[in-house]
Design an enzyme around this catalytic site. Sequence first.
Site, PDB file in Angstrom:
ATOM      1  N   CYS A   1      40.224 -34.124   9.274  1.00  0.00           N
ATOM      2  CA  CYS A   1      41.274 -35.286   9.416  1.00  0.00           C
ATOM      3  C   CYS A   1      40.436 -36.495   9.034  1.00  0.00           C
ATOM      4  CB  CYS A   1      42.165 -34.948  10.696  1.00  0.00           C
ATOM      5  SG  CYS A   1      42.864 -36.490  10.974  1.00  0.00           S
TER       6      CYS A   1
ATOM      7  N   GLU B   1       0.761  -1.254   0.101  1.00  0.00           N
ATOM      8  CA  GLU B   1      -0.109  -0.006  -0.003  1.00  0.00           C
ATOM      9  C   GLU B   1       0.970   1.149   0.041  1.00  0.00           C
ATOM     10  OE1 GLU B   1      -2.833   0.420  -0.722  1.00  0.00           O
ATOM     11  OE2 GLU B   1      -3.396   2.424   0.059  1.00  0.00           O
TER      12      GLU B   1
ATOM     13  N   CYS C   1      46.717 -33.736   8.653  1.00  0.00           N
ATOM     14  CA  CYS C   1      46.414 -33.287  10.027  1.00  0.00           C
ATOM     15  C   CYS C   1      47.632 -33.144  10.754  1.00  0.00           C
ATOM     16  CB  CYS C   1      45.752 -34.462  10.512  1.00  0.00           C
ATOM     17  SG  CYS C   1      45.511 -34.136  12.162  1.00  0.00           S
TER      18      CYS C   1
ATOM     19  N   CYS D   1      43.836 -40.531  15.194  1.00  0.00           N
ATOM     20  CA  CYS D   1      44.236 -39.517  15.398  1.00  0.00           C
ATOM     21  C   CYS D   1      44.134 -39.018  16.887  1.00  0.00           C
ATOM     22  CB  CYS D   1      43.434 -38.233  14.591  1.00  0.00           C
ATOM     23  SG  CYS D   1      43.698 -36.572  14.969  1.00  0.00           S
TER      24      CYS D   1
ATOM     25  N   LYS E   1      25.879   6.292  24.354  1.00  0.00           N
ATOM     26  CA  LYS E   1      26.970   7.070  23.439  1.00  0.00           C
ATOM     27  C   LYS E   1      27.120   6.174  22.220  1.00  0.00           C
ATOM     28  CE  LYS E   1      31.417   9.409  23.256  1.00  0.00           C
ATOM     29  NZ  LYS E   1      31.912   8.904  22.026  1.00  0.00           N
TER      30      LYS E   1
END
Length: 745
Positions: free
Chosen positions: A503, A45, A485, A509, A131
């Site tokens: 990895c 509108e 890795c 790992c 501020k």
Amino acid sequence: MTTDLWGDLPAPGGDAQRVDALRAQLHEHAHRYYVLDEPTIPDAEYDRLFRELHALEAAHPELLTVDSPTQRVGGKPLGQFASVRHTVPMLSIRTETDTESTGAQNFDARVRKELGLTAADPPVEYVAELKFDGLAMSLRYEHGVLVQAATRGDGEVGEDVTQNIRTINQIPLKLPGRSAGPPQARPAPLGGILRQAQDDRDSEVGSVGAIFPPAVMEVRGEVYMRRADFEALNEKQRELIAQGAKGEKTFVNPRNAAAGGVRQLDPAIAARRRLSFFAYGIGDITPPEEGGPVFENHLQLLLTLKSWGFPVAAKTALARGATELIAFHQTIGKTRDALPYDIDGVVYKVNSLALQKKLGFVTREPRWAVAHKYPAQEQLTTVLAIDVQVGRTGKLTPVAKLAPVFVGGVTVTNATLHNEDEARRKDVRVGDTVIVRRAGDVIPEIVGVVPPSGRPEPVEGSALAEGPGQAQPGRGLQFTMPRQCPVCGSDAVRLEGEADYRCTGGLFCAAQRKEAILHYAHRRAVEVDGLGDKLVEQLVDANVIRTLPDLYKLGLTALASLDRMAEKSAKNLLDALEKSKQTTLPRFIFGLGIRHVGEATAKELARHFGKLDAVMEASEAQLLAVRDVGPIVARSIRTFFDQPHNREVVEQLRACGVTWQEGEPAAVAPQPLSGKTFVITGTLPTLSRDEAKDRVEAAGGKVAGSVSKKTDYVVAGAEAGSKLLKAQELGIAVIDEDALLALLG
Ligand code: IVH
């Protein structure tokens, strides 16, 4: 507001009246939408009214005025900004760097001393404001029309940025006038300004509505950018950069983005920045003797500005004495991160204008105001190294090691760079000076690199704005993610469509040990009853277990020697481990924790291949023949078993006595489409593009991205475009989804 006043009434007579009526409506609705955030009509509108006004103005150029809502954008790019001498200088405020309560106490004590007040006198009344972290602006209105917007500059002379400021929808182009009729003269509701500011002040507030804008008035305030608009802008910038657009860059913080927007020579660019505005004072104004308004205090002034349509921050409060200033500082400090925009402190102003006058100025700073800061959320530091950390799930994350810096209330020594793309986009290198930002409990982030002096900062639109990857003498190397890795040396890969490298040595790992063991021991995997989070943590931290097979080498003595481990629980765990050795192939495959291989896929793999060795040796193409295995999953399985360490762990588990029943491979799926190349285009009725592709590939076919003489079939769905045309041109068979399903059998 009732619809009677603002309904779409027919113009009482002629186009001029209609233009006036439309402008009044559009002003009102824009204010409701952009300032009050309470639209009362649908966007469509608003657009319709806007277009109607535009059309009338085009037909009657004599009716066009500078304050028309159609005139926000449309100015021509400038060669340079004109200088503006401020009639009333734009001052700065003294900053209280003591971020503790004493900051407010010191200010109040100074004010009281200057005013000659003693302990017996009542508290001084202040207005406490936020501020805002943007840039100061002076908006000059003459006879209610915005005629000039100027930056602060050196306080005496600024730049004329009117064209850009007109594009800020929150800033009124026209103020309500005595003759403008009731809707605009009606004061805006006071909702928003903290209750503190309202109590017992109805008479004062009630008088606000009677004040009309004088002939000349300068409104002073801050142009800023909301965080969401800032994020959206940077997102867009990143897209442009990714598309190879020249001269584009991202912005380090909302303030820089706002400042850059205000200083655009082309107002069309400024319009795209989505800037916002808060009013907090006045400059030049018609004096009372010439009919100008009389304000008694600062709060009244703010409320009046609000009633004229200017945005005034809701978090504004009246505060009596230092105690209430401290309370304000603390309350805002706590909610600071939840605000939709950045603030770097709060501002205290003596409320009474008479007292302000009495207090006066020292050099360029008023004695009646002070900025009370919060700990800075941004600091400079140096990048010492860029490490790559491996998470529990194998994700590789580049992390910048920083020279320790105190920011946002803590000492920061690390900042994540998220992933390779992000590290390259920011182009952070060892030795660089960087801006670190830590807002609230958000993890510290590097917002950008500070160019060394001598290397001018890229200016928007200049040839200096450079993308990552370019040679830059004297700097470290551009970041590249290692392909191995850093913890276990297995391949690190980035799968299609993913942002992260991972990895692939999941079983071996060290970084992923705990996760791998927990996953293996899960109830739905190999199931080791009683081996939970805490115990795995203990076993791994005590170095009793390094890889999965170590589980089966555990002895009673080693276990019982662990903290809080009773002999009975140790015995139970050993029993559970013994029991787990008898498992099934699907459970074992699932237990290996191969990325993208869930329980269902593990079952399919077991059913299809029958034997673990067959799975381990299967090529990607062979894996694709398994139901529900697409290219990403196939690649992930292949990569996992390509890691010698993973294979070793599997062998060791078998050597430890983990067994299952192996079966015969399921009848090899027929490969009805082998040797055939497909192109899929348009939207298919039931299959997604990816599903169709997976099915074709599983049946031995190939899927190509473009149509050529080598294409055997083009599978066309709804809204197929150029590929379909090409197929028809080349005389290639075009089939629909049903025909494809039939081919797949
Ligand atoms: S009043 C005479 N109020 O801070 C006082 N300034 O160094 C004039 N600022 O340049 C400024 N929020 O850009 C005032 N609520 C606030 C403010 C504010 C931010 C900025 C403004 C000014 C600087 C003062």
